[in-house]
Scaffold this active site. Structure first.
Site, PDB file in Angstrom:
ATOM      1  N   CYS A  85      35.604   6.631  -4.524  1.00  0.00           N
ATOM      2  CA  CYS A  85      34.627   7.636  -4.085  1.00  0.00           C
ATOM      3  C   CYS A  85      34.796   8.972  -4.803  1.00  0.00           C
ATOM      4  O   CYS A  85      33.829   9.709  -5.000  1.00  0.00           O
ATOM      5  CB  CYS A  85      34.742   7.833  -2.584  1.00  0.00           C
ATOM      6  SG  CYS A  85      36.440   8.001  -2.012  1.00  0.00           S
ATOM      7  N   HIS A 144      32.300  14.491  -0.824  1.00  0.00           N
ATOM      8  CA  HIS A 144      33.356  14.936  -1.733  1.00  0.00           C
ATOM      9  C   HIS A 144      32.743  15.902  -2.746  1.00  0.00           C
ATOM     10  O   HIS A 144      31.782  15.562  -3.448  1.00  0.00           O
ATOM     11  CB  HIS A 144      33.959  13.751  -2.496  1.00  0.00           C
ATOM     12  CG  HIS A 144      34.797  12.832  -1.660  1.00  0.00           C
ATOM     13  ND1 HIS A 144      35.141  13.063  -0.349  1.00  0.00           N
ATOM     14  CD2 HIS A 144      35.393  11.650  -1.989  1.00  0.00           C
ATOM     15  CE1 HIS A 144      35.892  12.069   0.095  1.00  0.00           C
ATOM     16  NE2 HIS A 144      36.057  11.203  -0.875  1.00  0.00           N
TER      17      HIS A 144
HETATM   18  N1  LIG Z   1      36.806   5.104   4.387  1.00  0.00           N
HETATM   19  C1  LIG Z   1      36.363   5.265   3.154  1.00  0.00           C
HETATM   20  O1  LIG Z   1      35.565   6.140   2.833  1.00  0.00           O
HETATM   21  C2  LIG Z   1      36.832   4.349   2.047  1.00  0.00           C
HETATM   22  C3  LIG Z   1      36.369   4.592   0.767  1.00  0.00           C
HETATM   23  C4  LIG Z   1      36.744   3.719  -0.245  1.00  0.00           C
HETATM   24  C5  LIG Z   1      37.564   2.652   0.039  1.00  0.00           C
HETATM   25  N2  LIG Z   1      38.029   2.443   1.317  1.00  0.00           N
HETATM   26  C6  LIG Z   1      38.838   1.237   1.543  1.00  0.00           C
HETATM   27  O2  LIG Z   1      38.051   0.319   2.297  1.00  0.00           O
HETATM   28  C7  LIG Z   1      38.882  -0.462   3.159  1.00  0.00           C
HETATM   29  C8  LIG Z   1      38.410  -0.288   4.585  1.00  0.00           C
HETATM   30  O3  LIG Z   1      38.536   1.071   4.947  1.00  0.00           O
HETATM   31  P1  LIG Z   1      38.116   1.593   6.370  1.00  0.00           P
HETATM   32  O4  LIG Z   1      38.226   3.059   6.329  1.00  0.00           O
HETATM   33  O5  LIG Z   1      36.816   0.983   6.778  1.00  0.00           O
HETATM   34  O6  LIG Z   1      39.294   0.961   7.270  1.00  0.00           O
HETATM   35  P2  LIG Z   1      39.320   0.690   8.841  1.00  0.00           P
HETATM   36  O7  LIG Z   1      38.309   1.511   9.545  1.00  0.00           O
HETATM   37  O8  LIG Z   1      40.735   0.767   9.248  1.00  0.00           O
HETATM   38  O9  LIG Z   1      38.834  -0.868   8.960  1.00  0.00           O
HETATM   39  C9  LIG Z   1      39.607  -1.897   8.489  1.00  0.00           C
HETATM   40  C10 LIG Z   1      38.936  -3.261   8.682  1.00  0.00           C
HETATM   41  O10 LIG Z   1      39.834  -4.258   8.197  1.00  0.00           O
HETATM   42  C11 LIG Z   1      40.165  -5.135   9.267  1.00  0.00           C
HETATM   43  N3  LIG Z   1      41.582  -5.498   9.183  1.00  0.00           N
HETATM   44  C12 LIG Z   1      42.645  -4.679   9.332  1.00  0.00           C
HETATM   45  N4  LIG Z   1      43.788  -5.379   9.207  1.00  0.00           N
HETATM   46  C13 LIG Z   1      43.433  -6.672   8.991  1.00  0.00           C
HETATM   47  C14 LIG Z   1      44.144  -7.884   8.817  1.00  0.00           C
HETATM   48  N5  LIG Z   1      45.478  -7.903   8.819  1.00  0.00           N
HETATM   49  N6  LIG Z   1      43.454  -9.017   8.615  1.00  0.00           N
HETATM   50  C15 LIG Z   1      42.103  -9.021   8.587  1.00  0.00           C
HETATM   51  N7  LIG Z   1      41.358  -7.902   8.760  1.00  0.00           N
HETATM   52  C16 LIG Z   1      42.022  -6.749   8.966  1.00  0.00           C
HETATM   53  C17 LIG Z   1      39.886  -4.385  10.543  1.00  0.00           C
HETATM   54  O11 LIG Z   1      39.633  -5.307  11.590  1.00  0.00           O
HETATM   55  P3  LIG Z   1      39.969  -4.944  13.151  1.00  0.00           P
HETATM   56  O12 LIG Z   1      38.877  -4.011  13.599  1.00  0.00           O
HETATM   57  O13 LIG Z   1      39.895  -6.267  13.808  1.00  0.00           O
HETATM   58  O14 LIG Z   1      41.317  -4.332  13.168  1.00  0.00           O
HETATM   59  C18 LIG Z   1      38.635  -3.604  10.136  1.00  0.00           C
HETATM   60  O15 LIG Z   1      37.505  -4.440  10.179  1.00  0.00           O
HETATM   61  C19 LIG Z   1      40.304   0.045   2.915  1.00  0.00           C
HETATM   62  O16 LIG Z   1      40.934  -0.824   1.986  1.00  0.00           O
HETATM   63  C20 LIG Z   1      40.108   1.433   2.342  1.00  0.00           C
HETATM   64  O17 LIG Z   1      41.174   1.791   1.533  1.00  0.00           O
HETATM   65  C21 LIG Z   1      37.666   3.273   2.329  1.00  0.00           C
END
Ligand SMILES: NC(=O)c1ccc[n+]([C@@H]2O[C@H](COP(=O)([O-])OP(=O)(O)OC[C@H]3O[C@@H](n4cnc5c(N)ncnc54)[C@H](OP(=O)(O)O)[C@@H]3O)[C@@H](O)[C@H]2O)c1
Length: 361
Positions: free
Chosen positions: A158, A251
């Site tokens: 991002c 950002h």
């Molecule tokens: N937030 C951003 O702006 C952004 C930007 C770029 C990239 N990212 C990347 O995108 C990914 C998701 O980010 P997020 O902010 O959406 O994270 P988040 O809100 O913590 O969501 C994580 C997701 O992954 C699932 N999960 C967690 N542990 C797991 C496991 N052991 N096995 C299977 N599923 C699992 C969770 O399921 P449950 O609900 O069942 O726990 C949830 O659906 C990350 O890798 C992050 O680095 C985020």
């Protein structure tokens, strides 16, 4: 098109997953039929699994509320229900690499928001306006995976979205040295102020791994396919500092650039506002009509006024002026969870469909 493509969201209960679900509500080509998350959520309805974790400004779409969440790890089962998946799971890098490859090997294309495969040499990392031709590396990746249909494609980090498109628009002036400081929103860490109250009135001068991504990923995007892999470009050299600021979405970057060929201010602005790519030519459903806007006012771009420009898919630029040490400097802004995350991935999927890489199973 008669029938929409069936889409699964891996990590659909998380913040990025929720953004995918919101953006895909009423999408003309894609329909969310399947949601998968951790075993904690599996077996519950989406509504129950998310509970009070819904972080979008708009309400949860009715059509997904009663979908029963599946376990991401049950790859064959999830894959059998869909034409392709978006990946937004939060697991370790190695686990994400393995699970995304497992889905690809079931002949299910994976369009990922994660960083795990961004440096896998035959995985395209694409900003559709900048390097749509990198999708051609998929044929080499399919050979490696032994698939005819399945593959992985990713979108970049991002943090680069507010300046990499700008530097691309100015390519003919040959930018060769860039200094960028990014001021990054808390949603980039999957947080709101409710779950990160320490960020109110605060600045944190560290975001793990972000500076390396911000410096290196643009070079891969500007690279070329050679011998079946993406070879990154040599320059311009980019150095960054990435700072977390008390902003929910958006950002901002403050950027200094040196050019080999000296442009005028008029030329720089003209290149920005006329910068168009394949998404605009093909009129892809999520493509901004105007990718980059230039704002003349001294106090723009501002997060609250400009972050949702072109539904969060456009880039806003302002404060372009000559510099005493570098040649030119400017301020850029882009929406980190729309263009910078789920929206960027949806646009990649639209491009992949238009290019014939994603089809009905
Ligand atoms: N937030 C951003 O702006 C952004 C930007 C770029 C990239 N990212 C990347 O995108 C990914 C998701 O980010 P997020 O902010 O959406 O994270 P988040 O809100 O913590 O969501 C994580 C997701 O992954 C699932 N999960 C967690 N542990 C797991 C496991 N052991 N096995 C299977 N599923 C699992 C969770 O399921 P449950 O609900 O069942 O726990 C949830 O659906 C990350 O890798 C992050 O680095 C985020």
């Amino acid at each position: 098109m008669n029938e929409k493509l069936k889409v699964g969201i891996l990590g659909g209960t998380g913040m990025v997953g929720q953004r995918f679900i919101s953006l895909l509500e009423n999408h003309p080509w894609f329909e969310v039929t399947t949601i998968a998350a951790s075993p904690r959520s599996a077996g519950k309805t989406y509504e129950d699994a998310v509970g009070d974790r819904w972080k979008m400004d708009t309400p949860m779409p009715e059509v997904v509320k009663k979908i029963v969440v599946m376990n991401v790890n049950e790859v064959e089962k999830v894959a059998s229900e869909v034409d392709f998946v978006f990946s937004a799971v939060d697991m370790t890098k190695d686990e994400i690499k393995a699970i995304e490859e497992a889905y690809a090997k079931t002949e299910t294309p994976v369009v990922s928001n994660n960083s795990a495969h961004r440096w896998t040499p035959d995985v395209p990392m694409v900003v559709p306006e900048i390097n749509p031709e990198h999708m051609n590396v998929i044929e080499f990746q399919r050979k490696r995976l032994g698939t005819t249909r399945g593959f992985i494609a990713v979108k970049p980090n991002c943090s680069i979205q507010s300046y990499a498109p700008v530097l691309t628009a100015w390519k003919e002036f040959e930018p060769y040295e860039v200094v960028a400081t990014t001021y990054q929103a808390i949603s980039g860490a999957g947080k709101t102020f409710k779950d990160w109250p320490e960020m109110v009135g605060n600045i944190i001068p560290y975001i793990g791994g972000e500076e390396e991504k911000s410096e290196k990923e643009p070079l891969r995007i500007w690279g070329k396919i050679e011998d079946g892999v993406i070879k990154p470009a040599d320059g311009p050299v980019i150095t960054t500092q990435c700072i977390r600021v008390p902003v929910l979405n958006g950002h901002t970057s403050a950027v200094f650039v040196k050019f080999k060929k000296q442009p005028t201010k008029e030329q720089l602005i003209e290149k920005l506002v006329n910068f168009r790519g394949v998404p605009q030519e093909l009129e892809l459903p999520s493509a901004p009509k105007q990718f980059i806007q230039y704002l003349e006012e001294d106090n723009r771009p501002q997060v609250t006024l400009d972050v949702n420009y072109e539904n969060g898919m456009g880039v806003s630029v302002g404060r372009l002026r000559e510099d005493t040490v570098y040649d030119w400097k400017f301020v850029g802004l882009s929406h980190n969870t729309v263009r910078g995350a789920a929206g960027g991935a949806v646009l990649c999927a639209e491009l992949l469909k238009a290019q014939g890489y994603i089809t009905k199973k």
